[in-house]
Scaffold this active site. Sequence first.
Site, PDB file in Angstrom:
ATOM      1  N   SER A 161       0.874  -1.310   0.176  1.00  0.00           N
ATOM      2  CA  SER A 161      -0.089  -0.363  -0.404  1.00  0.00           C
ATOM      3  C   SER A 161       0.940   1.061  -0.197  1.00  0.00           C
ATOM      4  CB  SER A 161      -0.495   0.295   1.615  1.00  0.00           C
ATOM      5  OG  SER A 161      -1.968   1.268   1.276  1.00  0.00           O
ATOM      6  N   TYR A 209      -1.710  -0.520  10.439  1.00  0.00           N
ATOM      7  CA  TYR A 209      -2.231  -0.839   8.634  1.00  0.00           C
ATOM      8  C   TYR A 209      -0.784  -0.989   8.359  1.00  0.00           C
ATOM      9  CZ  TYR A 209      -3.864  -1.105   4.249  1.00  0.00           C
ATOM     10  OH  TYR A 209      -4.383  -1.405   2.720  1.00  0.00           O
TER      11      TYR A 209
END
Length: 568
Positions: free
Chosen positions: A438, A451
């Site tokens: 990501s 995350y």
Amino acid sequence: MSHKWVTASDGVRLLVRVTGVDDAPTVVLVHGYPDNGSMWDGVAALLEQRFRVVVYDVRGAGRSDKPSGRASYKLDQLSEDLAAVVDEVQPVGKVHLLAHDWGSIQTWHSVTGDRLRGRLASFTSISGPSLDHAGAWFRAQARPNPKRIKNALVQWAHSTYILGFQLPLVPQLLWRTGAMGALIGRMDPAAAAPSTSDGLHGLNLYRANVFTRLSRPKPRNAEIPVQVLAPTGDKFVTTPLQTEIERWAPDLRVRRIVGTHWVVREKPHVIAKAAAELIDHVEGGEESRALKQARQGGFAHKLVLITGAGSGIGRATALAFADKGADLVITDINGSAAADTAKLLRDKGATVGEYTVDSSDAEAVEKFAQQVKEEFGVPDIVVNNAGIGLSGPFLDTTVKDWERLIDVNLWGVIHGCRVFAEQMRERAEGGQIVNVASAAAYLPSKILSAYATTKSAVLTLSICLRAELAAENIGVTAICPGIVNTNITSTTRFVGVDDVEQKRRQKSSSKLYAKRGFGPERVARDILRAVEKDKAIQPSTPEAKAALVLSRLTPGLLRAAAKLDVTP
């Protein structure tokens, strides 16, 4: 095993060994320089379980006669030798050929000539081009094209030893003192200790043929199925010289094998399997996926495995690969979602295997990997895409939250890399692993501490693994999307809030991502391009690309931006 002597057209005796199944297809193995027939022992032991295997010592090597004078080693005579062996062991019908190095060079001469026309069924060549094809290839590289000129220069650098073999006395002295054998061993540890006698007599192969053929090439076409196995670490014959021969071999299959020049000794199971696949197909069997790939190139018939393919980026990537002719294996923890994706893929005409797998479960992933290998084969491309979202303050994130997030986002990637990289290495034909990270991996935010940590770990793992697996010709790519309109927003957990606020934030995030308008199909296109170019890091979405640049040029600016509260 039976031994017999075959007399060539000029009276030279050749020692021939026949093993295997008497009524099975016959495959003749031709060794190179400075080897003898024993070089094939590992491969022959595997092939003889299913085929009738013929191995012979070429003239000047092993126990066969060793005529003096270079005239006895011209390609026309070597081709006559092969014909004499074929006529003796298989008086009627066709034989398959498997050859290495100079054995391959002389076999090319037979395959493209008239003497054995109608007697040959297939040819698998390793590290030995036709000298006529090579001569024409070198001339083609001289055209004003930087890539071609580079290819020619690299091959000449690999071939300097050939010039040395033309010198009087010097190569003989090196062989008699043991220096040549030691040099070969240092250059390629997979090479066996060569016989001095084989080395001395085999010099005539170079002196009788190389410059005559290279300077005045007369390339001829092969009329039978040809498979070229090109070792990626060959220090004597480069891949372009071996493989850029489509004009002379219309029914050509090219496979790049991870190994050195003597890959035949190093990985006999790989060579035997590849040769058997072509033999089986020519004998009427189904064409293997590997042969289809080797014949068509691109993504056609590549086996692509994608986790988390039930929706979003995983589904879009599967559909994109299907459009390119790939075969798919897809997984998702949601069985019905995987089934829906599988239906879409089959509607496109793709071959699909669907599985319900929890990527965070190490034992389940290992069993799944073995099942895929047995039912479909080793994947060529693995996309570790399965992941979940988590947002909120670090101090509100529980140990259980951390464990679940790490299990899926990091351990899921680790499990996929571990089991499938091992399969790819064992197969020795390379591959590509794609790990979906990501932009959060390098774009910090105070509400994404957990995350971002998992995605940073995926990025670092990918970079390290890429370095480790490079020698195995396995590429590793980290994909770093930014804001993409997928259903991850509706399933992301927001810690530290009640259920009402949880649902509000999920709904608000979904609207924001939908308004952004960057769909998963655009990420899928980036993934395919990254695989084609073997990129290390591929950001997707404009903000992900901009953030990657800023993370390198102005990291302080991103650290300051991380303090902003971007909670939806």
